[in-house]
Motif scaffolding. Sequence first.
Motif, mmCIF file in Angstrom:
data_model
loop_
_atom_site.group_PDB
_atom_site.id
_atom_site.type_symbol
_atom_site.label_atom_id
_atom_site.label_comp_id
_atom_site.label_asym_id
_atom_site.label_seq_id
_atom_site.Cartn_x
_atom_site.Cartn_y
_atom_site.Cartn_z
ATOM 1 N N GLU A 114 21.280 109.226 57.902
ATOM 2 C CA GLU A 114 21.232 108.020 58.725
ATOM 3 C C GLU A 114 20.695 108.353 60.116
ATOM 4 O OE1 GLU A 114 21.961 104.899 57.899
ATOM 5 O OE2 GLU A 114 22.544 105.364 55.842
ATOM 6 N N SER A 115 20.185 107.326 60.800
ATOM 7 C CA SER A 115 19.623 107.550 62.141
ATOM 8 C C SER A 115 20.682 107.461 63.237
ATOM 9 C CB SER A 115 18.508 106.535 62.422
ATOM 10 O OG SER A 115 19.014 105.212 62.289
ATOM 11 N N GLU A 116 21.808 106.809 62.956
ATOM 12 C CA GLU A 116 22.905 106.719 63.918
ATOM 13 C C GLU A 116 24.215 107.052 63.203
ATOM 14 O OE1 GLU A 116 23.171 103.137 66.127
ATOM 15 O OE2 GLU A 116 21.058 103.142 66.738
ATOM 16 N N VAL A 117 24.930 108.015 63.742
ATOM 17 C CA VAL A 117 26.167 108.473 63.103
ATOM 18 C C VAL A 117 27.248 108.664 64.161
ATOM 19 C CG1 VAL A 117 27.261 110.334 61.790
ATOM 20 C CG2 VAL A 117 24.937 109.607 61.213
ATOM 21 N N THR A 118 28.446 108.199 63.833
ATOM 22 C CA THR A 118 29.599 108.394 64.709
ATOM 23 C C THR A 118 30.389 109.604 64.217
ATOM 24 O OG1 THR A 118 29.764 106.030 65.183
ATOM 25 C CG2 THR A 118 31.730 107.361 65.585
ATOM 26 N N VAL A 119 30.796 110.441 65.153
ATOM 27 C CA VAL A 119 31.543 111.655 64.808
ATOM 28 C C VAL A 119 32.982 111.502 65.302
ATOM 29 C CG1 VAL A 119 31.684 114.156 65.047
ATOM 30 C CG2 VAL A 119 29.437 113.032 65.011
ATOM 31 N N ARG A 120 33.912 111.607 64.378
ATOM 32 C CA ARG A 120 35.329 111.496 64.731
ATOM 33 C C ARG A 120 35.974 112.883 64.662
ATOM 34 N NH1 ARG A 120 38.290 107.179 61.312
ATOM 35 N NH2 ARG A 120 37.025 105.833 62.661
ATOM 36 N N CYS A 121 36.790 113.197 65.648
ATOM 37 C CA CYS A 121 37.453 114.500 65.688
ATOM 38 C C CYS A 121 38.857 114.338 66.262
ATOM 39 C CB CYS A 121 36.642 115.489 66.532
ATOM 40 S SG CYS A 121 36.478 114.990 68.267
ATOM 41 N N ARG A 122 39.561 115.436 66.390
ATOM 42 C CA ARG A 122 40.870 115.384 67.044
ATOM 43 C C ARG A 122 40.652 115.159 68.540
ATOM 44 N NH1 ARG A 122 43.793 120.875 65.126
ATOM 45 N NH2 ARG A 122 42.052 121.665 66.382
ATOM 46 N N GLU A 123 41.610 114.529 69.170
ATOM 47 C CA GLU A 123 41.467 114.245 70.601
ATOM 48 C C GLU A 123 41.332 115.534 71.407
ATOM 49 O OE1 GLU A 123 43.508 111.348 73.995
ATOM 50 O OE2 GLU A 123 44.585 111.788 72.127
ATOM 51 N N CYS A 124 42.032 116.576 70.963
ATOM 52 C CA CYS A 124 41.978 117.847 71.689
ATOM 53 C C CYS A 124 40.646 118.568 71.505
ATOM 54 C CB CYS A 124 43.127 118.758 71.249
ATOM 55 S SG CYS A 124 43.059 119.238 69.500
ATOM 56 N N ASP A 125 39.824 118.112 70.535
ATOM 57 C CA ASP A 125 38.548 118.781 70.250
ATOM 58 C C ASP A 125 37.337 118.024 70.790
ATOM 59 O OD1 ASP A 125 39.838 120.807 68.865
ATOM 60 O OD2 ASP A 125 39.676 119.779 66.922
ATOM 61 N N VAL A 126 37.561 116.937 71.528
ATOM 62 C CA VAL A 126 36.446 116.091 71.967
ATOM 63 C C VAL A 126 35.401 116.890 72.740
ATOM 64 C CG1 VAL A 126 35.779 114.187 73.490
ATOM 65 C CG2 VAL A 126 37.741 113.936 71.958
ATOM 66 N N ALA A 127 35.834 117.674 73.706
ATOM 67 C CA ALA A 127 34.882 118.446 74.522
ATOM 68 C C ALA A 127 34.107 119.437 73.657
ATOM 69 C CB ALA A 127 35.630 119.180 75.636
ATOM 70 N N LEU A 128 34.804 120.119 72.759
ATOM 71 C CA LEU A 128 34.153 121.092 71.874
ATOM 72 C C LEU A 128 33.128 120.410 70.978
ATOM 73 C CD1 LEU A 128 33.875 123.851 70.433
ATOM 74 C CD2 LEU A 128 35.830 123.185 69.012
ATOM 75 N N VAL A 129 33.514 119.298 70.354
ATOM 76 C CA VAL A 129 32.616 118.610 69.422
ATOM 77 C C VAL A 129 31.413 118.025 70.159
ATOM 78 C CG1 VAL A 129 32.422 116.709 67.768
ATOM 79 C CG2 VAL A 129 34.474 118.144 67.781
ATOM 80 N N LYS A 130 31.626 117.502 71.365
ATOM 81 C CA LYS A 130 30.500 116.984 72.157
ATOM 82 C C LYS A 130 29.472 118.072 72.410
ATOM 83 C CE LYS A 130 32.328 113.026 74.746
ATOM 84 N NZ LYS A 130 32.688 112.501 76.092
ATOM 85 N N SER A 131 29.962 119.277 72.670
ATOM 86 C CA SER A 131 29.041 120.388 72.943
ATOM 87 C C SER A 131 28.271 120.811 71.692
ATOM 88 C CB SER A 131 29.817 121.586 73.501
ATOM 89 O OG SER A 131 30.638 122.180 72.502
ATOM 90 N N CYS A 132 28.770 120.402 70.512
ATOM 91 C CA CYS A 132 28.114 120.770 69.247
ATOM 92 C C CYS A 132 27.055 119.760 68.808
ATOM 93 C CB CYS A 132 29.157 120.890 68.132
ATOM 94 S SG CYS A 132 30.378 122.188 68.373
#
Length: 220
Positions: free
Chosen positions: A115-133
């Motif tokens: 898909e061209s647009e995808v939402t990524v859900r993670c644990r609240e404590c991992d938001v910064a880490l996942v954003k960097s990925c």
Amino acid sequence: MISFIASEASDKANEIQKKGEEEFSIEVHRLITEQKEKTRSTYERRVKQIETKYAIERSMAINKQRLEKMKARQEVVMKVAADSRAKLVTELASADKAKPFITKLIAQGLLMLLESEVTVRCRECDVALVKSCLPGAADEYAKLIKAQSNATKTVKLVIDEKKYLDPAPQPGKETPSCLGGVMLLCADGKISIDNTIDARLNLVMEQDKPKIRSLMFPVN
């Protein structure tokens, strides 16, 4: 004449006595035969009952042993899964290991969605880490698409900050938890890919269960 009558009476008496003895003998034989048959039937029925009881008890014992064996094996497999979870938590506590791992999980999920647009859900404590990925995952996805189909495809990734995955497990608590990883969603959440560590570990354990059992419980 009297002598003749007496003789006839004696013969008749002897005949009656003989017939009575024969009938008595026949009756005794009948009673003995009936009693023997009754005793034999009772014995056979008792033997059958004992054999049936033994067969049932033996079957129950075998089933109990089989269930206990299955339970013991399942406990060992669950212990392997628990140890694997603990090891993953320890290893992924390091950002140097967690970042490339999460990046690959996102890229793999993108390849399944396309898909061209995808939402990524993670644990609240991992938001910064996942954003960097996200940038690295989008780049890896584009490179893989280019390499496999020679097509140019990009994707816009955003973090779901309205809903998070369950928090990390807490010792001594049975509340819903998540070891980490991500869930990818598109089409307003109607389509999702569960790429959490829990889901991947469960999948691996299920697929490799026969191999794990053969290693843990070899057949002699």
